[in-house]
Design a protein around this motif. Sequence first.
Motif, PDB file in Angstrom:
ATOM      1  N   SER A  27       0.826  -1.207   0.000  1.00 40.53           N
ATOM      2  CA  SER A  27       0.000   0.000   0.000  1.00 40.53           C
ATOM      3  C   SER A  27       0.863   1.261   0.000  1.00 40.53           C
ATOM      4  O   SER A  27       0.564   2.234  -0.704  1.00 40.53           O
ATOM      5  N   ASN A  28       1.962   1.253   0.748  1.00 42.15           N
ATOM      6  CA  ASN A  28       2.870   2.407   0.784  1.00 42.15           C
ATOM      7  C   ASN A  28       3.578   2.627  -0.551  1.00 42.15           C
ATOM      8  O   ASN A  28       3.871   3.770  -0.912  1.00 42.15           O
ATOM      9  N   LEU A  29       3.852   1.549  -1.278  1.00 47.02           N
ATOM     10  CA  LEU A  29       4.434   1.724  -2.611  1.00 47.02           C
ATOM     11  C   LEU A  29       3.515   2.574  -3.483  1.00 47.02           C
ATOM     12  O   LEU A  29       3.964   3.431  -4.236  1.00 47.02           O
ATOM     13  N   ILE A  30       2.220   2.339  -3.343  1.00 44.92           N
ATOM     14  CA  ILE A  30       1.225   3.056  -4.145  1.00 44.92           C
ATOM     15  C   ILE A  30       1.024   4.478  -3.626  1.00 44.92           C
ATOM     16  O   ILE A  30       1.148   5.449  -4.375  1.00 44.92           O
ATOM     17  N   SER A  31       0.725   4.605  -2.330  1.00 49.52           N
ATOM     18  CA  SER A  31       0.350   5.913  -1.790  1.00 49.52           C
ATOM     19  C   SER A  31       1.530   6.863  -1.597  1.00 49.52           C
ATOM     20  O   SER A  31       1.390   8.062  -1.809  1.00 49.52           O
ATOM     21  N   GLY A  34       3.747   6.596  -5.542  1.00 41.42           N
ATOM     22  CA  GLY A  34       3.018   6.867  -6.771  1.00 41.42           C
ATOM     23  C   GLY A  34       3.116   5.809  -7.845  1.00 41.42           C
ATOM     24  O   GLY A  34       2.804   6.078  -8.999  1.00 41.42           O
ATOM     25  N   VAL A  35       3.555   4.608  -7.491  1.00 42.66           N
ATOM     26  CA  VAL A  35       3.646   3.559  -8.494  1.00 42.66           C
ATOM     27  C   VAL A  35       2.347   2.759  -8.535  1.00 42.66           C
ATOM     28  O   VAL A  35       1.614   2.689  -7.559  1.00 42.66           O
ATOM     29  N   ILE A  61      10.643   6.785 -13.981  1.00 43.21           N
ATOM     30  CA  ILE A  61      11.903   6.278 -13.438  1.00 43.21           C
ATOM     31  C   ILE A  61      12.109   6.724 -11.988  1.00 43.21           C
ATOM     32  O   ILE A  61      12.496   5.929 -11.136  1.00 43.21           O
ATOM     33  N   SER A  62      11.814   7.971 -11.703  1.00 39.28           N
ATOM     34  CA  SER A  62      11.997   8.489 -10.346  1.00 39.28           C
ATOM     35  C   SER A  62      11.100   7.754  -9.351  1.00 39.28           C
ATOM     36  O   SER A  62      11.532   7.414  -8.244  1.00 39.28           O
ATOM     37  N   GLN A  63       9.856   7.525  -9.718  1.00 38.64           N
ATOM     38  CA  GLN A  63       8.928   6.810  -8.836  1.00 38.64           C
ATOM     39  C   GLN A  63       9.415   5.388  -8.563  1.00 38.64           C
ATOM     40  O   GLN A  63       9.375   4.917  -7.420  1.00 38.64           O
ATOM     41  N   ILE A  64       9.873   4.707  -9.600  1.00 41.40           N
ATOM     42  CA  ILE A  64      10.358   3.339  -9.442  1.00 41.40           C
ATOM     43  C   ILE A  64      11.599   3.331  -8.551  1.00 41.40           C
ATOM     44  O   ILE A  64      11.723   2.498  -7.647  1.00 41.40           O
ATOM     45  N   GLN A  65      12.505   4.272  -8.771  1.00 43.98           N
ATOM     46  CA  GLN A  65      13.734   4.324  -7.971  1.00 43.98           C
ATOM     47  C   GLN A  65      13.434   4.579  -6.498  1.00 43.98           C
ATOM     48  O   GLN A  65      14.031   3.956  -5.624  1.00 43.98           O
ATOM     49  N   THR A  66      12.510   5.491  -6.197  1.00 48.84           N
ATOM     50  CA  THR A  66      12.193   5.759  -4.796  1.00 48.84           C
ATOM     51  C   THR A  66      11.441   4.581  -4.171  1.00 48.84           C
ATOM     52  O   THR A  66      11.608   4.306  -2.987  1.00 48.84           O
ATOM     53  N   ALA A  67      10.631   3.886  -4.956  1.00 52.57           N
ATOM     54  CA  ALA A  67       9.935   2.696  -4.447  1.00 52.57           C
ATOM     55  C   ALA A  67      10.942   1.607  -4.091  1.00 52.57           C
ATOM     56  O   ALA A  67      10.832   0.969  -3.029  1.00 52.57           O
ATOM     57  N   ILE A  68      11.928   1.377  -4.950  1.00 56.79           N
ATOM     58  CA  ILE A  68      12.964   0.377  -4.680  1.00 56.79           C
ATOM     59  C   ILE A  68      13.788   0.798  -3.456  1.00 56.79           C
ATOM     60  O   ILE A  68      14.126  -0.032  -2.604  1.00 56.79           O
TER      61      ILE A  68
END
Length: 89
Positions: A27-31, A34-35, A61-68
């Motif tokens: 859920s945190n990945l989404i909220s 933003g992924v 790319i930025s969203q994916i990088q911060t999610a990882i």
Amino acid sequence: MTIDTRPVTKDVKIRIPEDLHSEPVISNLISQHGVTVNIVSATLGVNAGSGWFHLDLKGNISQIQTAIAYLNDLDIEIWEDNSEPNTSL
């Protein structure tokens, strides 16, 4: 400098340890990052220990990088599939 907003998809497999089962990790990945998260498959149970998830993460790319980075900060094991042409970050 402009931000690259082209959508990308990142294929990852993660292991969420039992001590994080009460945390809303996906859920945190989404909220918070933003992924869009598609759960391709998962293995978990009430007393199963770790939960294993195969996820498709979609975003820029930025969203994916911060999610990882978020997953790394939680010490979640991550296996990334870098063989897809649309996933090199």
